[in-house]
Design a protein around this motif. Structure first.
Motif, short mmCIF file in Angstrom:
data_model
loop_
_atom_site.label_atom_id
_atom_site.label_comp_id
_atom_site.label_asym_id
_atom_site.label_seq_id
_atom_site.Cartn_x
_atom_site.Cartn_y
_atom_site.Cartn_z
N PHE A 155 0.81 -1.21 0.00
CA PHE A 155 0.00 0.00 0.00
C PHE A 155 0.85 1.27 0.00
CE2 PHE A 155 -2.33 -3.27 2.42
CZ PHE A 155 -3.43 -3.43 1.60
N PHE A 156 1.87 1.32 0.84
CA PHE A 156 2.54 2.59 1.15
C PHE A 156 3.99 2.71 0.68
CE2 PHE A 156 -0.46 2.33 4.99
CZ PHE A 156 -1.47 2.99 4.30
N ARG A 157 4.62 1.64 0.28
CA ARG A 157 5.97 1.73 -0.29
C ARG A 157 6.15 0.61 -1.30
NH1 ARG A 157 10.91 3.83 3.04
NH2 ARG A 157 9.64 5.69 2.62
N ASN A 158 5.80 0.91 -2.52
CA ASN A 158 5.85 -0.08 -3.57
C ASN A 158 6.65 0.43 -4.77
OD1 ASN A 158 4.06 1.64 -5.02
ND2 ASN A 158 2.30 0.69 -4.03
N CYS A 159 6.51 -0.20 -5.91
CA CYS A 159 7.30 0.18 -7.09
C CYS A 159 7.04 1.62 -7.51
CB CYS A 159 6.99 -0.77 -8.23
SG CYS A 159 5.23 -0.93 -8.62
N ASN A 160 5.84 2.11 -7.26
CA ASN A 160 5.51 3.48 -7.68
C ASN A 160 6.24 4.51 -6.84
OD1 ASN A 160 3.79 2.33 -9.56
ND2 ASN A 160 2.04 2.40 -8.19
N HIS A 161 6.31 4.29 -5.55
CA HIS A 161 7.05 5.20 -4.67
C HIS A 161 8.53 5.17 -5.02
CE1 HIS A 161 3.38 3.99 -2.47
NE2 HIS A 161 3.37 5.23 -2.04
N PHE A 162 9.03 3.97 -5.31
CA PHE A 162 10.45 3.84 -5.64
C PHE A 162 10.81 4.57 -6.93
CE2 PHE A 162 13.42 1.50 -8.39
CZ PHE A 162 14.60 1.74 -7.71
N ALA A 163 10.05 4.33 -8.00
CA ALA A 163 10.38 4.94 -9.29
C ALA A 163 10.33 6.46 -9.20
CB ALA A 163 9.42 4.43 -10.36
N ASP A 164 9.36 6.98 -8.47
CA ASP A 164 9.25 8.42 -8.26
C ASP A 164 10.49 8.95 -7.53
OD1 ASP A 164 8.20 11.05 -7.82
OD2 ASP A 164 7.40 10.39 -5.89
N ASP A 165 10.88 8.27 -6.48
CA ASP A 165 12.04 8.67 -5.68
C ASP A 165 13.32 8.60 -6.51
OD1 ASP A 165 13.71 9.33 -3.58
OD2 ASP A 165 13.15 7.64 -2.31
N LEU A 166 13.52 7.48 -7.20
CA LEU A 166 14.74 7.31 -7.99
C LEU A 166 14.85 8.37 -9.09
CD1 LEU A 166 17.27 5.74 -8.79
CD2 LEU A 166 15.80 4.21 -10.14
N ALA A 167 13.75 8.65 -9.76
CA ALA A 167 13.79 9.64 -10.84
C ALA A 167 14.19 11.01 -10.32
CB ALA A 167 12.42 9.70 -11.53
N ARG A 168 13.66 11.40 -9.17
CA ARG A 168 14.02 12.69 -8.60
C ARG A 168 15.50 12.74 -8.25
NH1 ARG A 168 12.12 13.63 -3.98
NH2 ARG A 168 11.13 11.62 -3.55
N ARG A 169 16.03 11.63 -7.77
CA ARG A 169 17.44 11.61 -7.40
C ARG A 169 18.35 11.64 -8.63
NH1 ARG A 169 18.61 9.74 -2.04
NH2 ARG A 169 16.70 9.42 -0.83
N LEU A 170 17.98 10.90 -9.67
CA LEU A 170 18.83 10.84 -10.86
C LEU A 170 18.85 12.15 -11.62
CD1 LEU A 170 18.09 7.27 -12.27
CD2 LEU A 170 19.97 8.01 -10.81
N THR A 171 17.80 12.96 -11.46
CA THR A 171 17.76 14.27 -12.13
C THR A 171 18.06 15.40 -11.18
OG1 THR A 171 15.38 14.44 -11.70
CG2 THR A 171 16.04 13.50 -13.82
N LYS A 172 18.35 15.05 -9.91
CA LYS A 172 18.59 16.04 -8.86
C LYS A 172 17.40 16.99 -8.68
CE LYS A 172 23.62 15.82 -8.78
NZ LYS A 172 24.90 16.57 -8.76
N GLY A 173 16.21 16.39 -8.69
CA GLY A 173 15.03 17.17 -8.31
C GLY A 173 13.89 17.23 -9.29
N ASN A 174 14.06 16.82 -10.53
CA ASN A 174 12.94 16.83 -11.47
C ASN A 174 11.95 15.72 -11.11
OD1 ASN A 174 14.36 18.83 -12.74
ND2 ASN A 174 14.92 17.63 -14.53
N GLU A 175 10.69 15.98 -11.33
CA GLU A 175 9.69 14.97 -11.00
C GLU A 175 8.46 15.11 -11.89
OE1 GLU A 175 7.60 17.47 -7.33
OE2 GLU A 175 8.59 15.56 -6.92
N VAL A 176 7.69 14.02 -11.95
CA VAL A 176 6.39 14.08 -12.59
C VAL A 176 5.52 15.02 -11.78
CG1 VAL A 176 4.37 12.72 -13.27
CG2 VAL A 176 6.66 11.71 -13.42
N ASP A 177 4.65 15.76 -12.46
CA ASP A 177 3.76 16.70 -11.76
C ASP A 177 3.21 16.06 -10.49
OD1 ASP A 177 1.96 19.27 -12.02
OD2 ASP A 177 0.61 17.62 -11.53
N ARG A 178 3.45 16.73 -9.34
CA ARG A 178 3.14 16.14 -8.05
C ARG A 178 1.66 15.82 -7.88
NH1 ARG A 178 6.69 13.69 -6.20
NH2 ARG A 178 5.20 12.09 -5.71
N ALA A 179 0.81 16.76 -8.29
CA ALA A 179 -0.62 16.55 -8.12
C ALA A 179 -1.10 15.37 -8.96
CB ALA A 179 -1.40 17.81 -8.49
N PHE A 180 -0.60 15.30 -10.20
CA PHE A 180 -0.99 14.18 -11.08
C PHE A 180 -0.54 12.85 -10.48
CE2 PHE A 180 0.30 11.07 -14.23
CZ PHE A 180 -0.88 10.89 -14.94
N LEU A 181 0.72 12.78 -10.06
CA LEU A 181 1.25 11.52 -9.55
C LEU A 181 0.50 11.08 -8.29
CD1 LEU A 181 3.58 9.60 -10.39
CD2 LEU A 181 4.89 10.61 -8.52
#
Length: 241
Positions: A155-181
């Motif tokens: 429910f609370f820490r799955n592949c979706n949370h991970f991919a979001d976190d990893l993407a922000r780290r690899l770009t040093k802060g870029n992310e999919v629109d927060r509200a949409f995600l």
């Protein structure tokens, strides 16, 4: 003028702050989730990152529908007393490399995931990766304390949370629109039991967390077998050229 300087200073400090893993939720969202895949796709396609050309070193978050077999969504609807239309799974990739999280951080590939879940529902290009391959590997290692078998939660820490976190780290802060995600992806699991009474939630969560340990081991085996087969085909193809 002083207030403006404070606001600008706060914004600059936020931009320079290191990317950190968000805390794991402890309670279900009382609203959200339950939307259709079609609505999510229509909204997602309006985001600039959904239409950006993908370069060789761009960080790409891909979303797949793991309920496209026609069985998972009805089963979840029946079990949770809530209409579930689809269930998203995110991966994060750079070039030919991609990663997911099913109890452990694991290498995967776009072809392997697509073979199991169909083509991606949408692809979000978050821009150039800030690291070379060795740096990416170091980022992945740094995430292991937050994303391992003990920390996995359906429910609370799955592949979706991970991919979001990893993407922000690899770009040093870029992310999919927060509200949409939040509304169209994360809420699907984080609000899954919102129609249940408290004691029903507790029982369901307890059972789910026991079952997930069995299920994620099975998932990992199947993903790794498929990846090994793809690697072997690639090696055979290289050997014949």
């Amino acid at each position: 003028m002083m207030l403006l300087r404070i606001v600008i200073g706060a914004a600059a400090a936020s931009a320079l702050a290191p990317v950190a893993t968000p805390p794991k939720r402890a309670q279900f969202r009382e609203t959200g989730g339950g939307g259709t895949k079609e609505a999510a796709v229509a909204l997602g396609q309006t985001l600039p990152c959904a239409n950006a050309p993908i370069g060789d070193r761009d960080v790409v978050v891909r979303c797949y529908d793991i309920s496209n077999d026609g069985q998972l969504a009805p089963a979840l609807s029946l079990a949770t007393f809530k209409k579930v239309h689809w269930f998203p799974k995110l991966t994060c990739g750079v070039g030919g490399r991609a990663w997911a999280y099913d109890g452990e951080i694991e290498r995967t590939s776009n072809n392997v995931v697509a073979a199991a879940a169909g083509p991606p529902v949408f692809e979000f290009n978050l821009g150039p990766c800030a690291y070379d391959d060795a740096g990416v590997d170091e980022v992945l290692r740094s995430l292991e304390p937050e994303y391992n078998e003990d920390e996995y939660d359906f429910f609370f820490r799955n592949c979706n949370h991970f991919a979001d976190d990893l993407a922000r780290r690899l770009t040093k802060g870029n992310e999919v629109d927060r509200a949409f995600l939040d509304v169209c992806v994360l809420a699907e699991s984080e609000s899954l039991l919102c129609k249940m009474a408290g004691f029903q939630r507790d029982m369901t969560m307890a059972v789910t967390r026991k079952i997930q340990k069995i299920v994620i081991v099975s998932w990992r085996r199947s993903w790794k077998k498929a990846l090994e087969e793809e690697d072997a085909r690639g090696a055979d193809g290289a050997a014949t050229t």
